[in-house]
Write a protein that holds these residues in place. Structure first.
Motif, mmCIF file in Angstrom:
data_model
loop_
_atom_site.group_PDB
_atom_site.id
_atom_site.type_symbol
_atom_site.label_atom_id
_atom_site.label_comp_id
_atom_site.label_asym_id
_atom_site.label_seq_id
_atom_site.Cartn_x
_atom_site.Cartn_y
_atom_site.Cartn_z
ATOM 1 N N ALA A 119 -50.765 -8.850 5.757
ATOM 2 C CA ALA A 119 -49.964 -10.007 6.143
ATOM 3 C C ALA A 119 -48.847 -9.613 7.095
ATOM 4 C CB ALA A 119 -49.388 -10.674 4.905
ATOM 5 N N GLY A 120 -48.289 -8.416 6.918
ATOM 6 C CA GLY A 120 -47.230 -7.962 7.806
ATOM 7 C C GLY A 120 -47.688 -7.853 9.241
ATOM 8 N N CYS A 121 -48.958 -7.469 9.441
ATOM 9 C CA CYS A 121 -49.520 -7.391 10.789
ATOM 10 C C CYS A 121 -49.601 -8.777 11.416
ATOM 11 C CB CYS A 121 -50.888 -6.733 10.744
ATOM 12 S SG CYS A 121 -51.669 -6.528 12.353
ATOM 13 N N CYS A 122 -49.982 -9.785 10.619
ATOM 14 C CA CYS A 122 -50.040 -11.162 11.126
ATOM 15 C C CYS A 122 -48.667 -11.636 11.584
ATOM 16 C CB CYS A 122 -50.579 -12.092 10.041
ATOM 17 S SG CYS A 122 -52.308 -11.831 9.600
ATOM 18 N N GLU A 123 -47.650 -11.307 10.805
ATOM 19 C CA GLU A 123 -46.293 -11.695 11.163
ATOM 20 C C GLU A 123 -45.839 -10.985 12.437
ATOM 21 O OE1 GLU A 123 -44.091 -10.627 7.731
ATOM 22 O OE2 GLU A 123 -44.876 -12.269 6.485
ATOM 23 N N GLN A 124 -46.185 -9.708 12.547
ATOM 24 C CA GLN A 124 -45.814 -8.931 13.724
ATOM 25 C C GLN A 124 -46.503 -9.463 14.975
ATOM 26 O OE1 GLN A 124 -46.750 -4.770 13.388
ATOM 27 N NE2 GLN A 124 -45.686 -4.200 15.265
ATOM 28 N N LEU A 125 -47.784 -9.802 14.859
ATOM 29 C CA LEU A 125 -48.535 -10.332 15.997
ATOM 30 C C LEU A 125 -48.009 -11.696 16.432
ATOM 31 C CD1 LEU A 125 -52.114 -9.293 14.874
ATOM 32 C CD2 LEU A 125 -50.898 -8.437 16.877
ATOM 33 N N ALA A 126 -47.642 -12.526 15.473
ATOM 34 C CA ALA A 126 -47.079 -13.835 15.802
ATOM 35 C C ALA A 126 -45.752 -13.678 16.549
ATOM 36 C CB ALA A 126 -46.881 -14.653 14.533
ATOM 37 N N GLU A 127 -44.970 -12.678 16.180
ATOM 38 C CA GLU A 127 -43.707 -12.412 16.873
ATOM 39 C C GLU A 127 -43.964 -11.931 18.294
ATOM 40 O OE1 GLU A 127 -39.704 -12.528 17.365
ATOM 41 O OE2 GLU A 127 -40.868 -13.249 15.627
ATOM 42 N N ILE A 128 -45.023 -11.116 18.483
ATOM 43 C CA ILE A 128 -45.395 -10.665 19.828
ATOM 44 C C ILE A 128 -45.777 -11.858 20.692
ATOM 45 C CG2 ILE A 128 -47.176 -9.423 21.114
ATOM 46 C CD1 ILE A 128 -47.131 -7.296 18.967
ATOM 47 N N CYS A 129 -46.521 -12.800 20.128
ATOM 48 C CA CYS A 129 -46.903 -14.008 20.862
ATOM 49 C C CYS A 129 -45.666 -14.804 21.282
ATOM 50 C CB CYS A 129 -47.810 -14.880 19.999
ATOM 51 S SG CYS A 129 -49.432 -14.174 19.653
ATOM 52 N N LYS A 130 -44.749 -14.952 20.362
ATOM 53 C CA LYS A 130 -43.517 -15.689 20.638
ATOM 54 C C LYS A 130 -42.717 -15.017 21.747
ATOM 55 C CE LYS A 130 -39.372 -17.444 18.277
ATOM 56 N NZ LYS A 130 -38.664 -17.496 16.962
ATOM 57 N N GLU A 131 -42.611 -13.693 21.695
ATOM 58 C CA GLU A 131 -41.879 -12.957 22.719
ATOM 59 C C GLU A 131 -42.577 -13.045 24.073
ATOM 60 O OE1 GLU A 131 -41.555 -9.012 21.266
ATOM 61 O OE2 GLU A 131 -40.179 -9.516 19.624
ATOM 62 N N ALA A 132 -43.900 -12.967 24.083
ATOM 63 C CA ALA A 132 -44.661 -13.031 25.335
ATOM 64 C C ALA A 132 -44.500 -14.382 26.007
ATOM 65 C CB ALA A 132 -46.132 -12.733 25.068
ATOM 66 N N ILE A 133 -44.510 -15.440 25.223
ATOM 67 C CA ILE A 133 -44.327 -16.786 25.778
ATOM 68 C C ILE A 133 -42.942 -16.910 26.401
ATOM 69 C CG2 ILE A 133 -44.090 -19.221 25.165
ATOM 70 C CD1 ILE A 133 -46.226 -18.701 22.989
ATOM 71 N N HIS A 134 -41.936 -16.432 25.699
ATOM 72 C CA HIS A 134 -40.561 -16.520 26.191
ATOM 73 C C HIS A 134 -40.365 -15.671 27.450
ATOM 74 C CE1 HIS A 134 -36.204 -16.974 26.035
ATOM 75 N NE2 HIS A 134 -36.108 -15.654 26.161
ATOM 76 N N LYS A 135 -41.043 -14.525 27.512
ATOM 77 C CA LYS A 135 -40.844 -13.576 28.605
ATOM 78 C C LYS A 135 -41.641 -13.927 29.850
ATOM 79 C CE LYS A 135 -41.243 -8.591 29.533
ATOM 80 N NZ LYS A 135 -41.607 -7.275 28.935
#
Length: 304
Positions: free
Chosen positions: A115-131
């Motif tokens: 589950a921690g990997c899912c949370e980490q990947l979702a954060e990467i998606c959020k950062e990529a969209i913002h960046k």
């Protein structure tokens, strides 16, 4: 396969306007021949792999061919999609996705929660969209969503998440989890009945919509974010990859988790003309005790 879909058909089917170009994933064919067996029993290959139909379950499929009895030897299907739809795979996916929410999980089936990997990947998606995205992303497509944990993590930052998978058994479980129902997993001795408390992950559950697809039809729409984390589960990876740019909005972000069989160079060979590689990230995973490479790409303006 479309009956009458042969490109060498006669009559109305011979017209170039009836070659079913609008469904490019349907096989067109020619050269079918009828044959008659010289033996008393027909030369058939019995496939015994159970098929889970979404909304129905596994249906009985009795033998109806004359000369074939129940004593015949069955073989497993060569379609790997149905192997992903087995009970044991469902059990491991439920534990991997939601093990952090289950009491006493650490002693079950030898599967570690990812589950921690899912949370980490979702954060990467959020950062990529913002960046990288010029405007806020609202709609995401999660390809091969399994039982939905990553889709729920995405729902925390996006207005709508379409979660698709070809596995009917996986999607059936995902929908039951979404509805707050208990899962009954036959053959799971440690935990035959599973209740997932989704409220503990504080996701926007209503923003996630599960759908079954074995392909990406035109009706699927277009997206600001597309994520593929299970490339290895696709039977024809290249066919899916070359289709992605057609269902992505201008400036949209594509995030792919690559594996041994499809490395970065393989992706470039297939998608280089349509997508521009923006960055790569390493993400740890407890599931295989290793790190995976995440590719963040964007539709290339020169390729549109």
């Amino acid at each position: 396969m479309i009956m009458g879909g042969s490109w060498v058909s006669t009559g109305v089917e011979a017209s170039r306007f009836t070659r079913f170009w609008f469904r490019r994933h349907f096989f067109q064919h020619l050269g079918f021949r009828l044959a008659q067996s010289v033996s008393n029993s027909p030369p058939v290959r019995l496939v015994g792999t159970p098929v889970f139909v979404l909304g129905v379950g596994v249906e009985e499929n009795p033998i109806s061919l004359p000369g074939i009895g129940d004593s015949e030897v069955y073989v497993s299907t060569s379609n790997m999609q149905y192997h992903d739809d087995a009970e044991d795979f469902l059990y491991s996916e439920v534990l991997s996705n939601y093990g952090d929410l289950l009491v006493g999980f650490s002693s079950l089936a030898g599967v570690e929660s990812d589950a921690g990997c899912c949370e980490q990947l979702a954060e990467i998606c959020k950062e990529a969209i913002h960046k990288h995205n010029g405007c806020p992303a609202k709609k995401a497509l999660d390809i091969m969503c399994s039982v939905g944990r990553f889709s729920y993590e995405l729902s925390k930052s996006l207005n709508k998440v379409i979660a698709i998978d070809h596995g009917g058994r996986l999607l059936d479980a995902a929908m039951k989890i979404q509805q707050g129902k208990s899962l009954e997993i036959k053959g799971a001795r440690d935990l035959p009945f599973v209740n997932i408390p989704l409220d503990e992950i504080k996701a926007n559950v209503d923003r996630v919509q599960f759908q079954q697809f074995t392909w990406l039809p035109n009706e699927i729409g277009v997206y600001d974010l597309i994520v593929m984390l299970s490339l290895q589960r696709l039977s024809n990876r290249k066919a899916w990859l070359v289709r992605l740019w057609e269902i992505m909005n201008s400036g949209g972000i594509l995030i792919i988790k690559i594996n041994v069989s499809w490395d970065l160079e393989s992706l470039r060979a297939v998608m280089g003309a349509k997508f521009e590689l923006l960055e790569t990230r390493l993400v740890s995973s407890k599931e295989r005790d290793c790190a995976s490479l995440i590719c963040v790409t964007q539709v290339s303006l020169s390729g549109v």
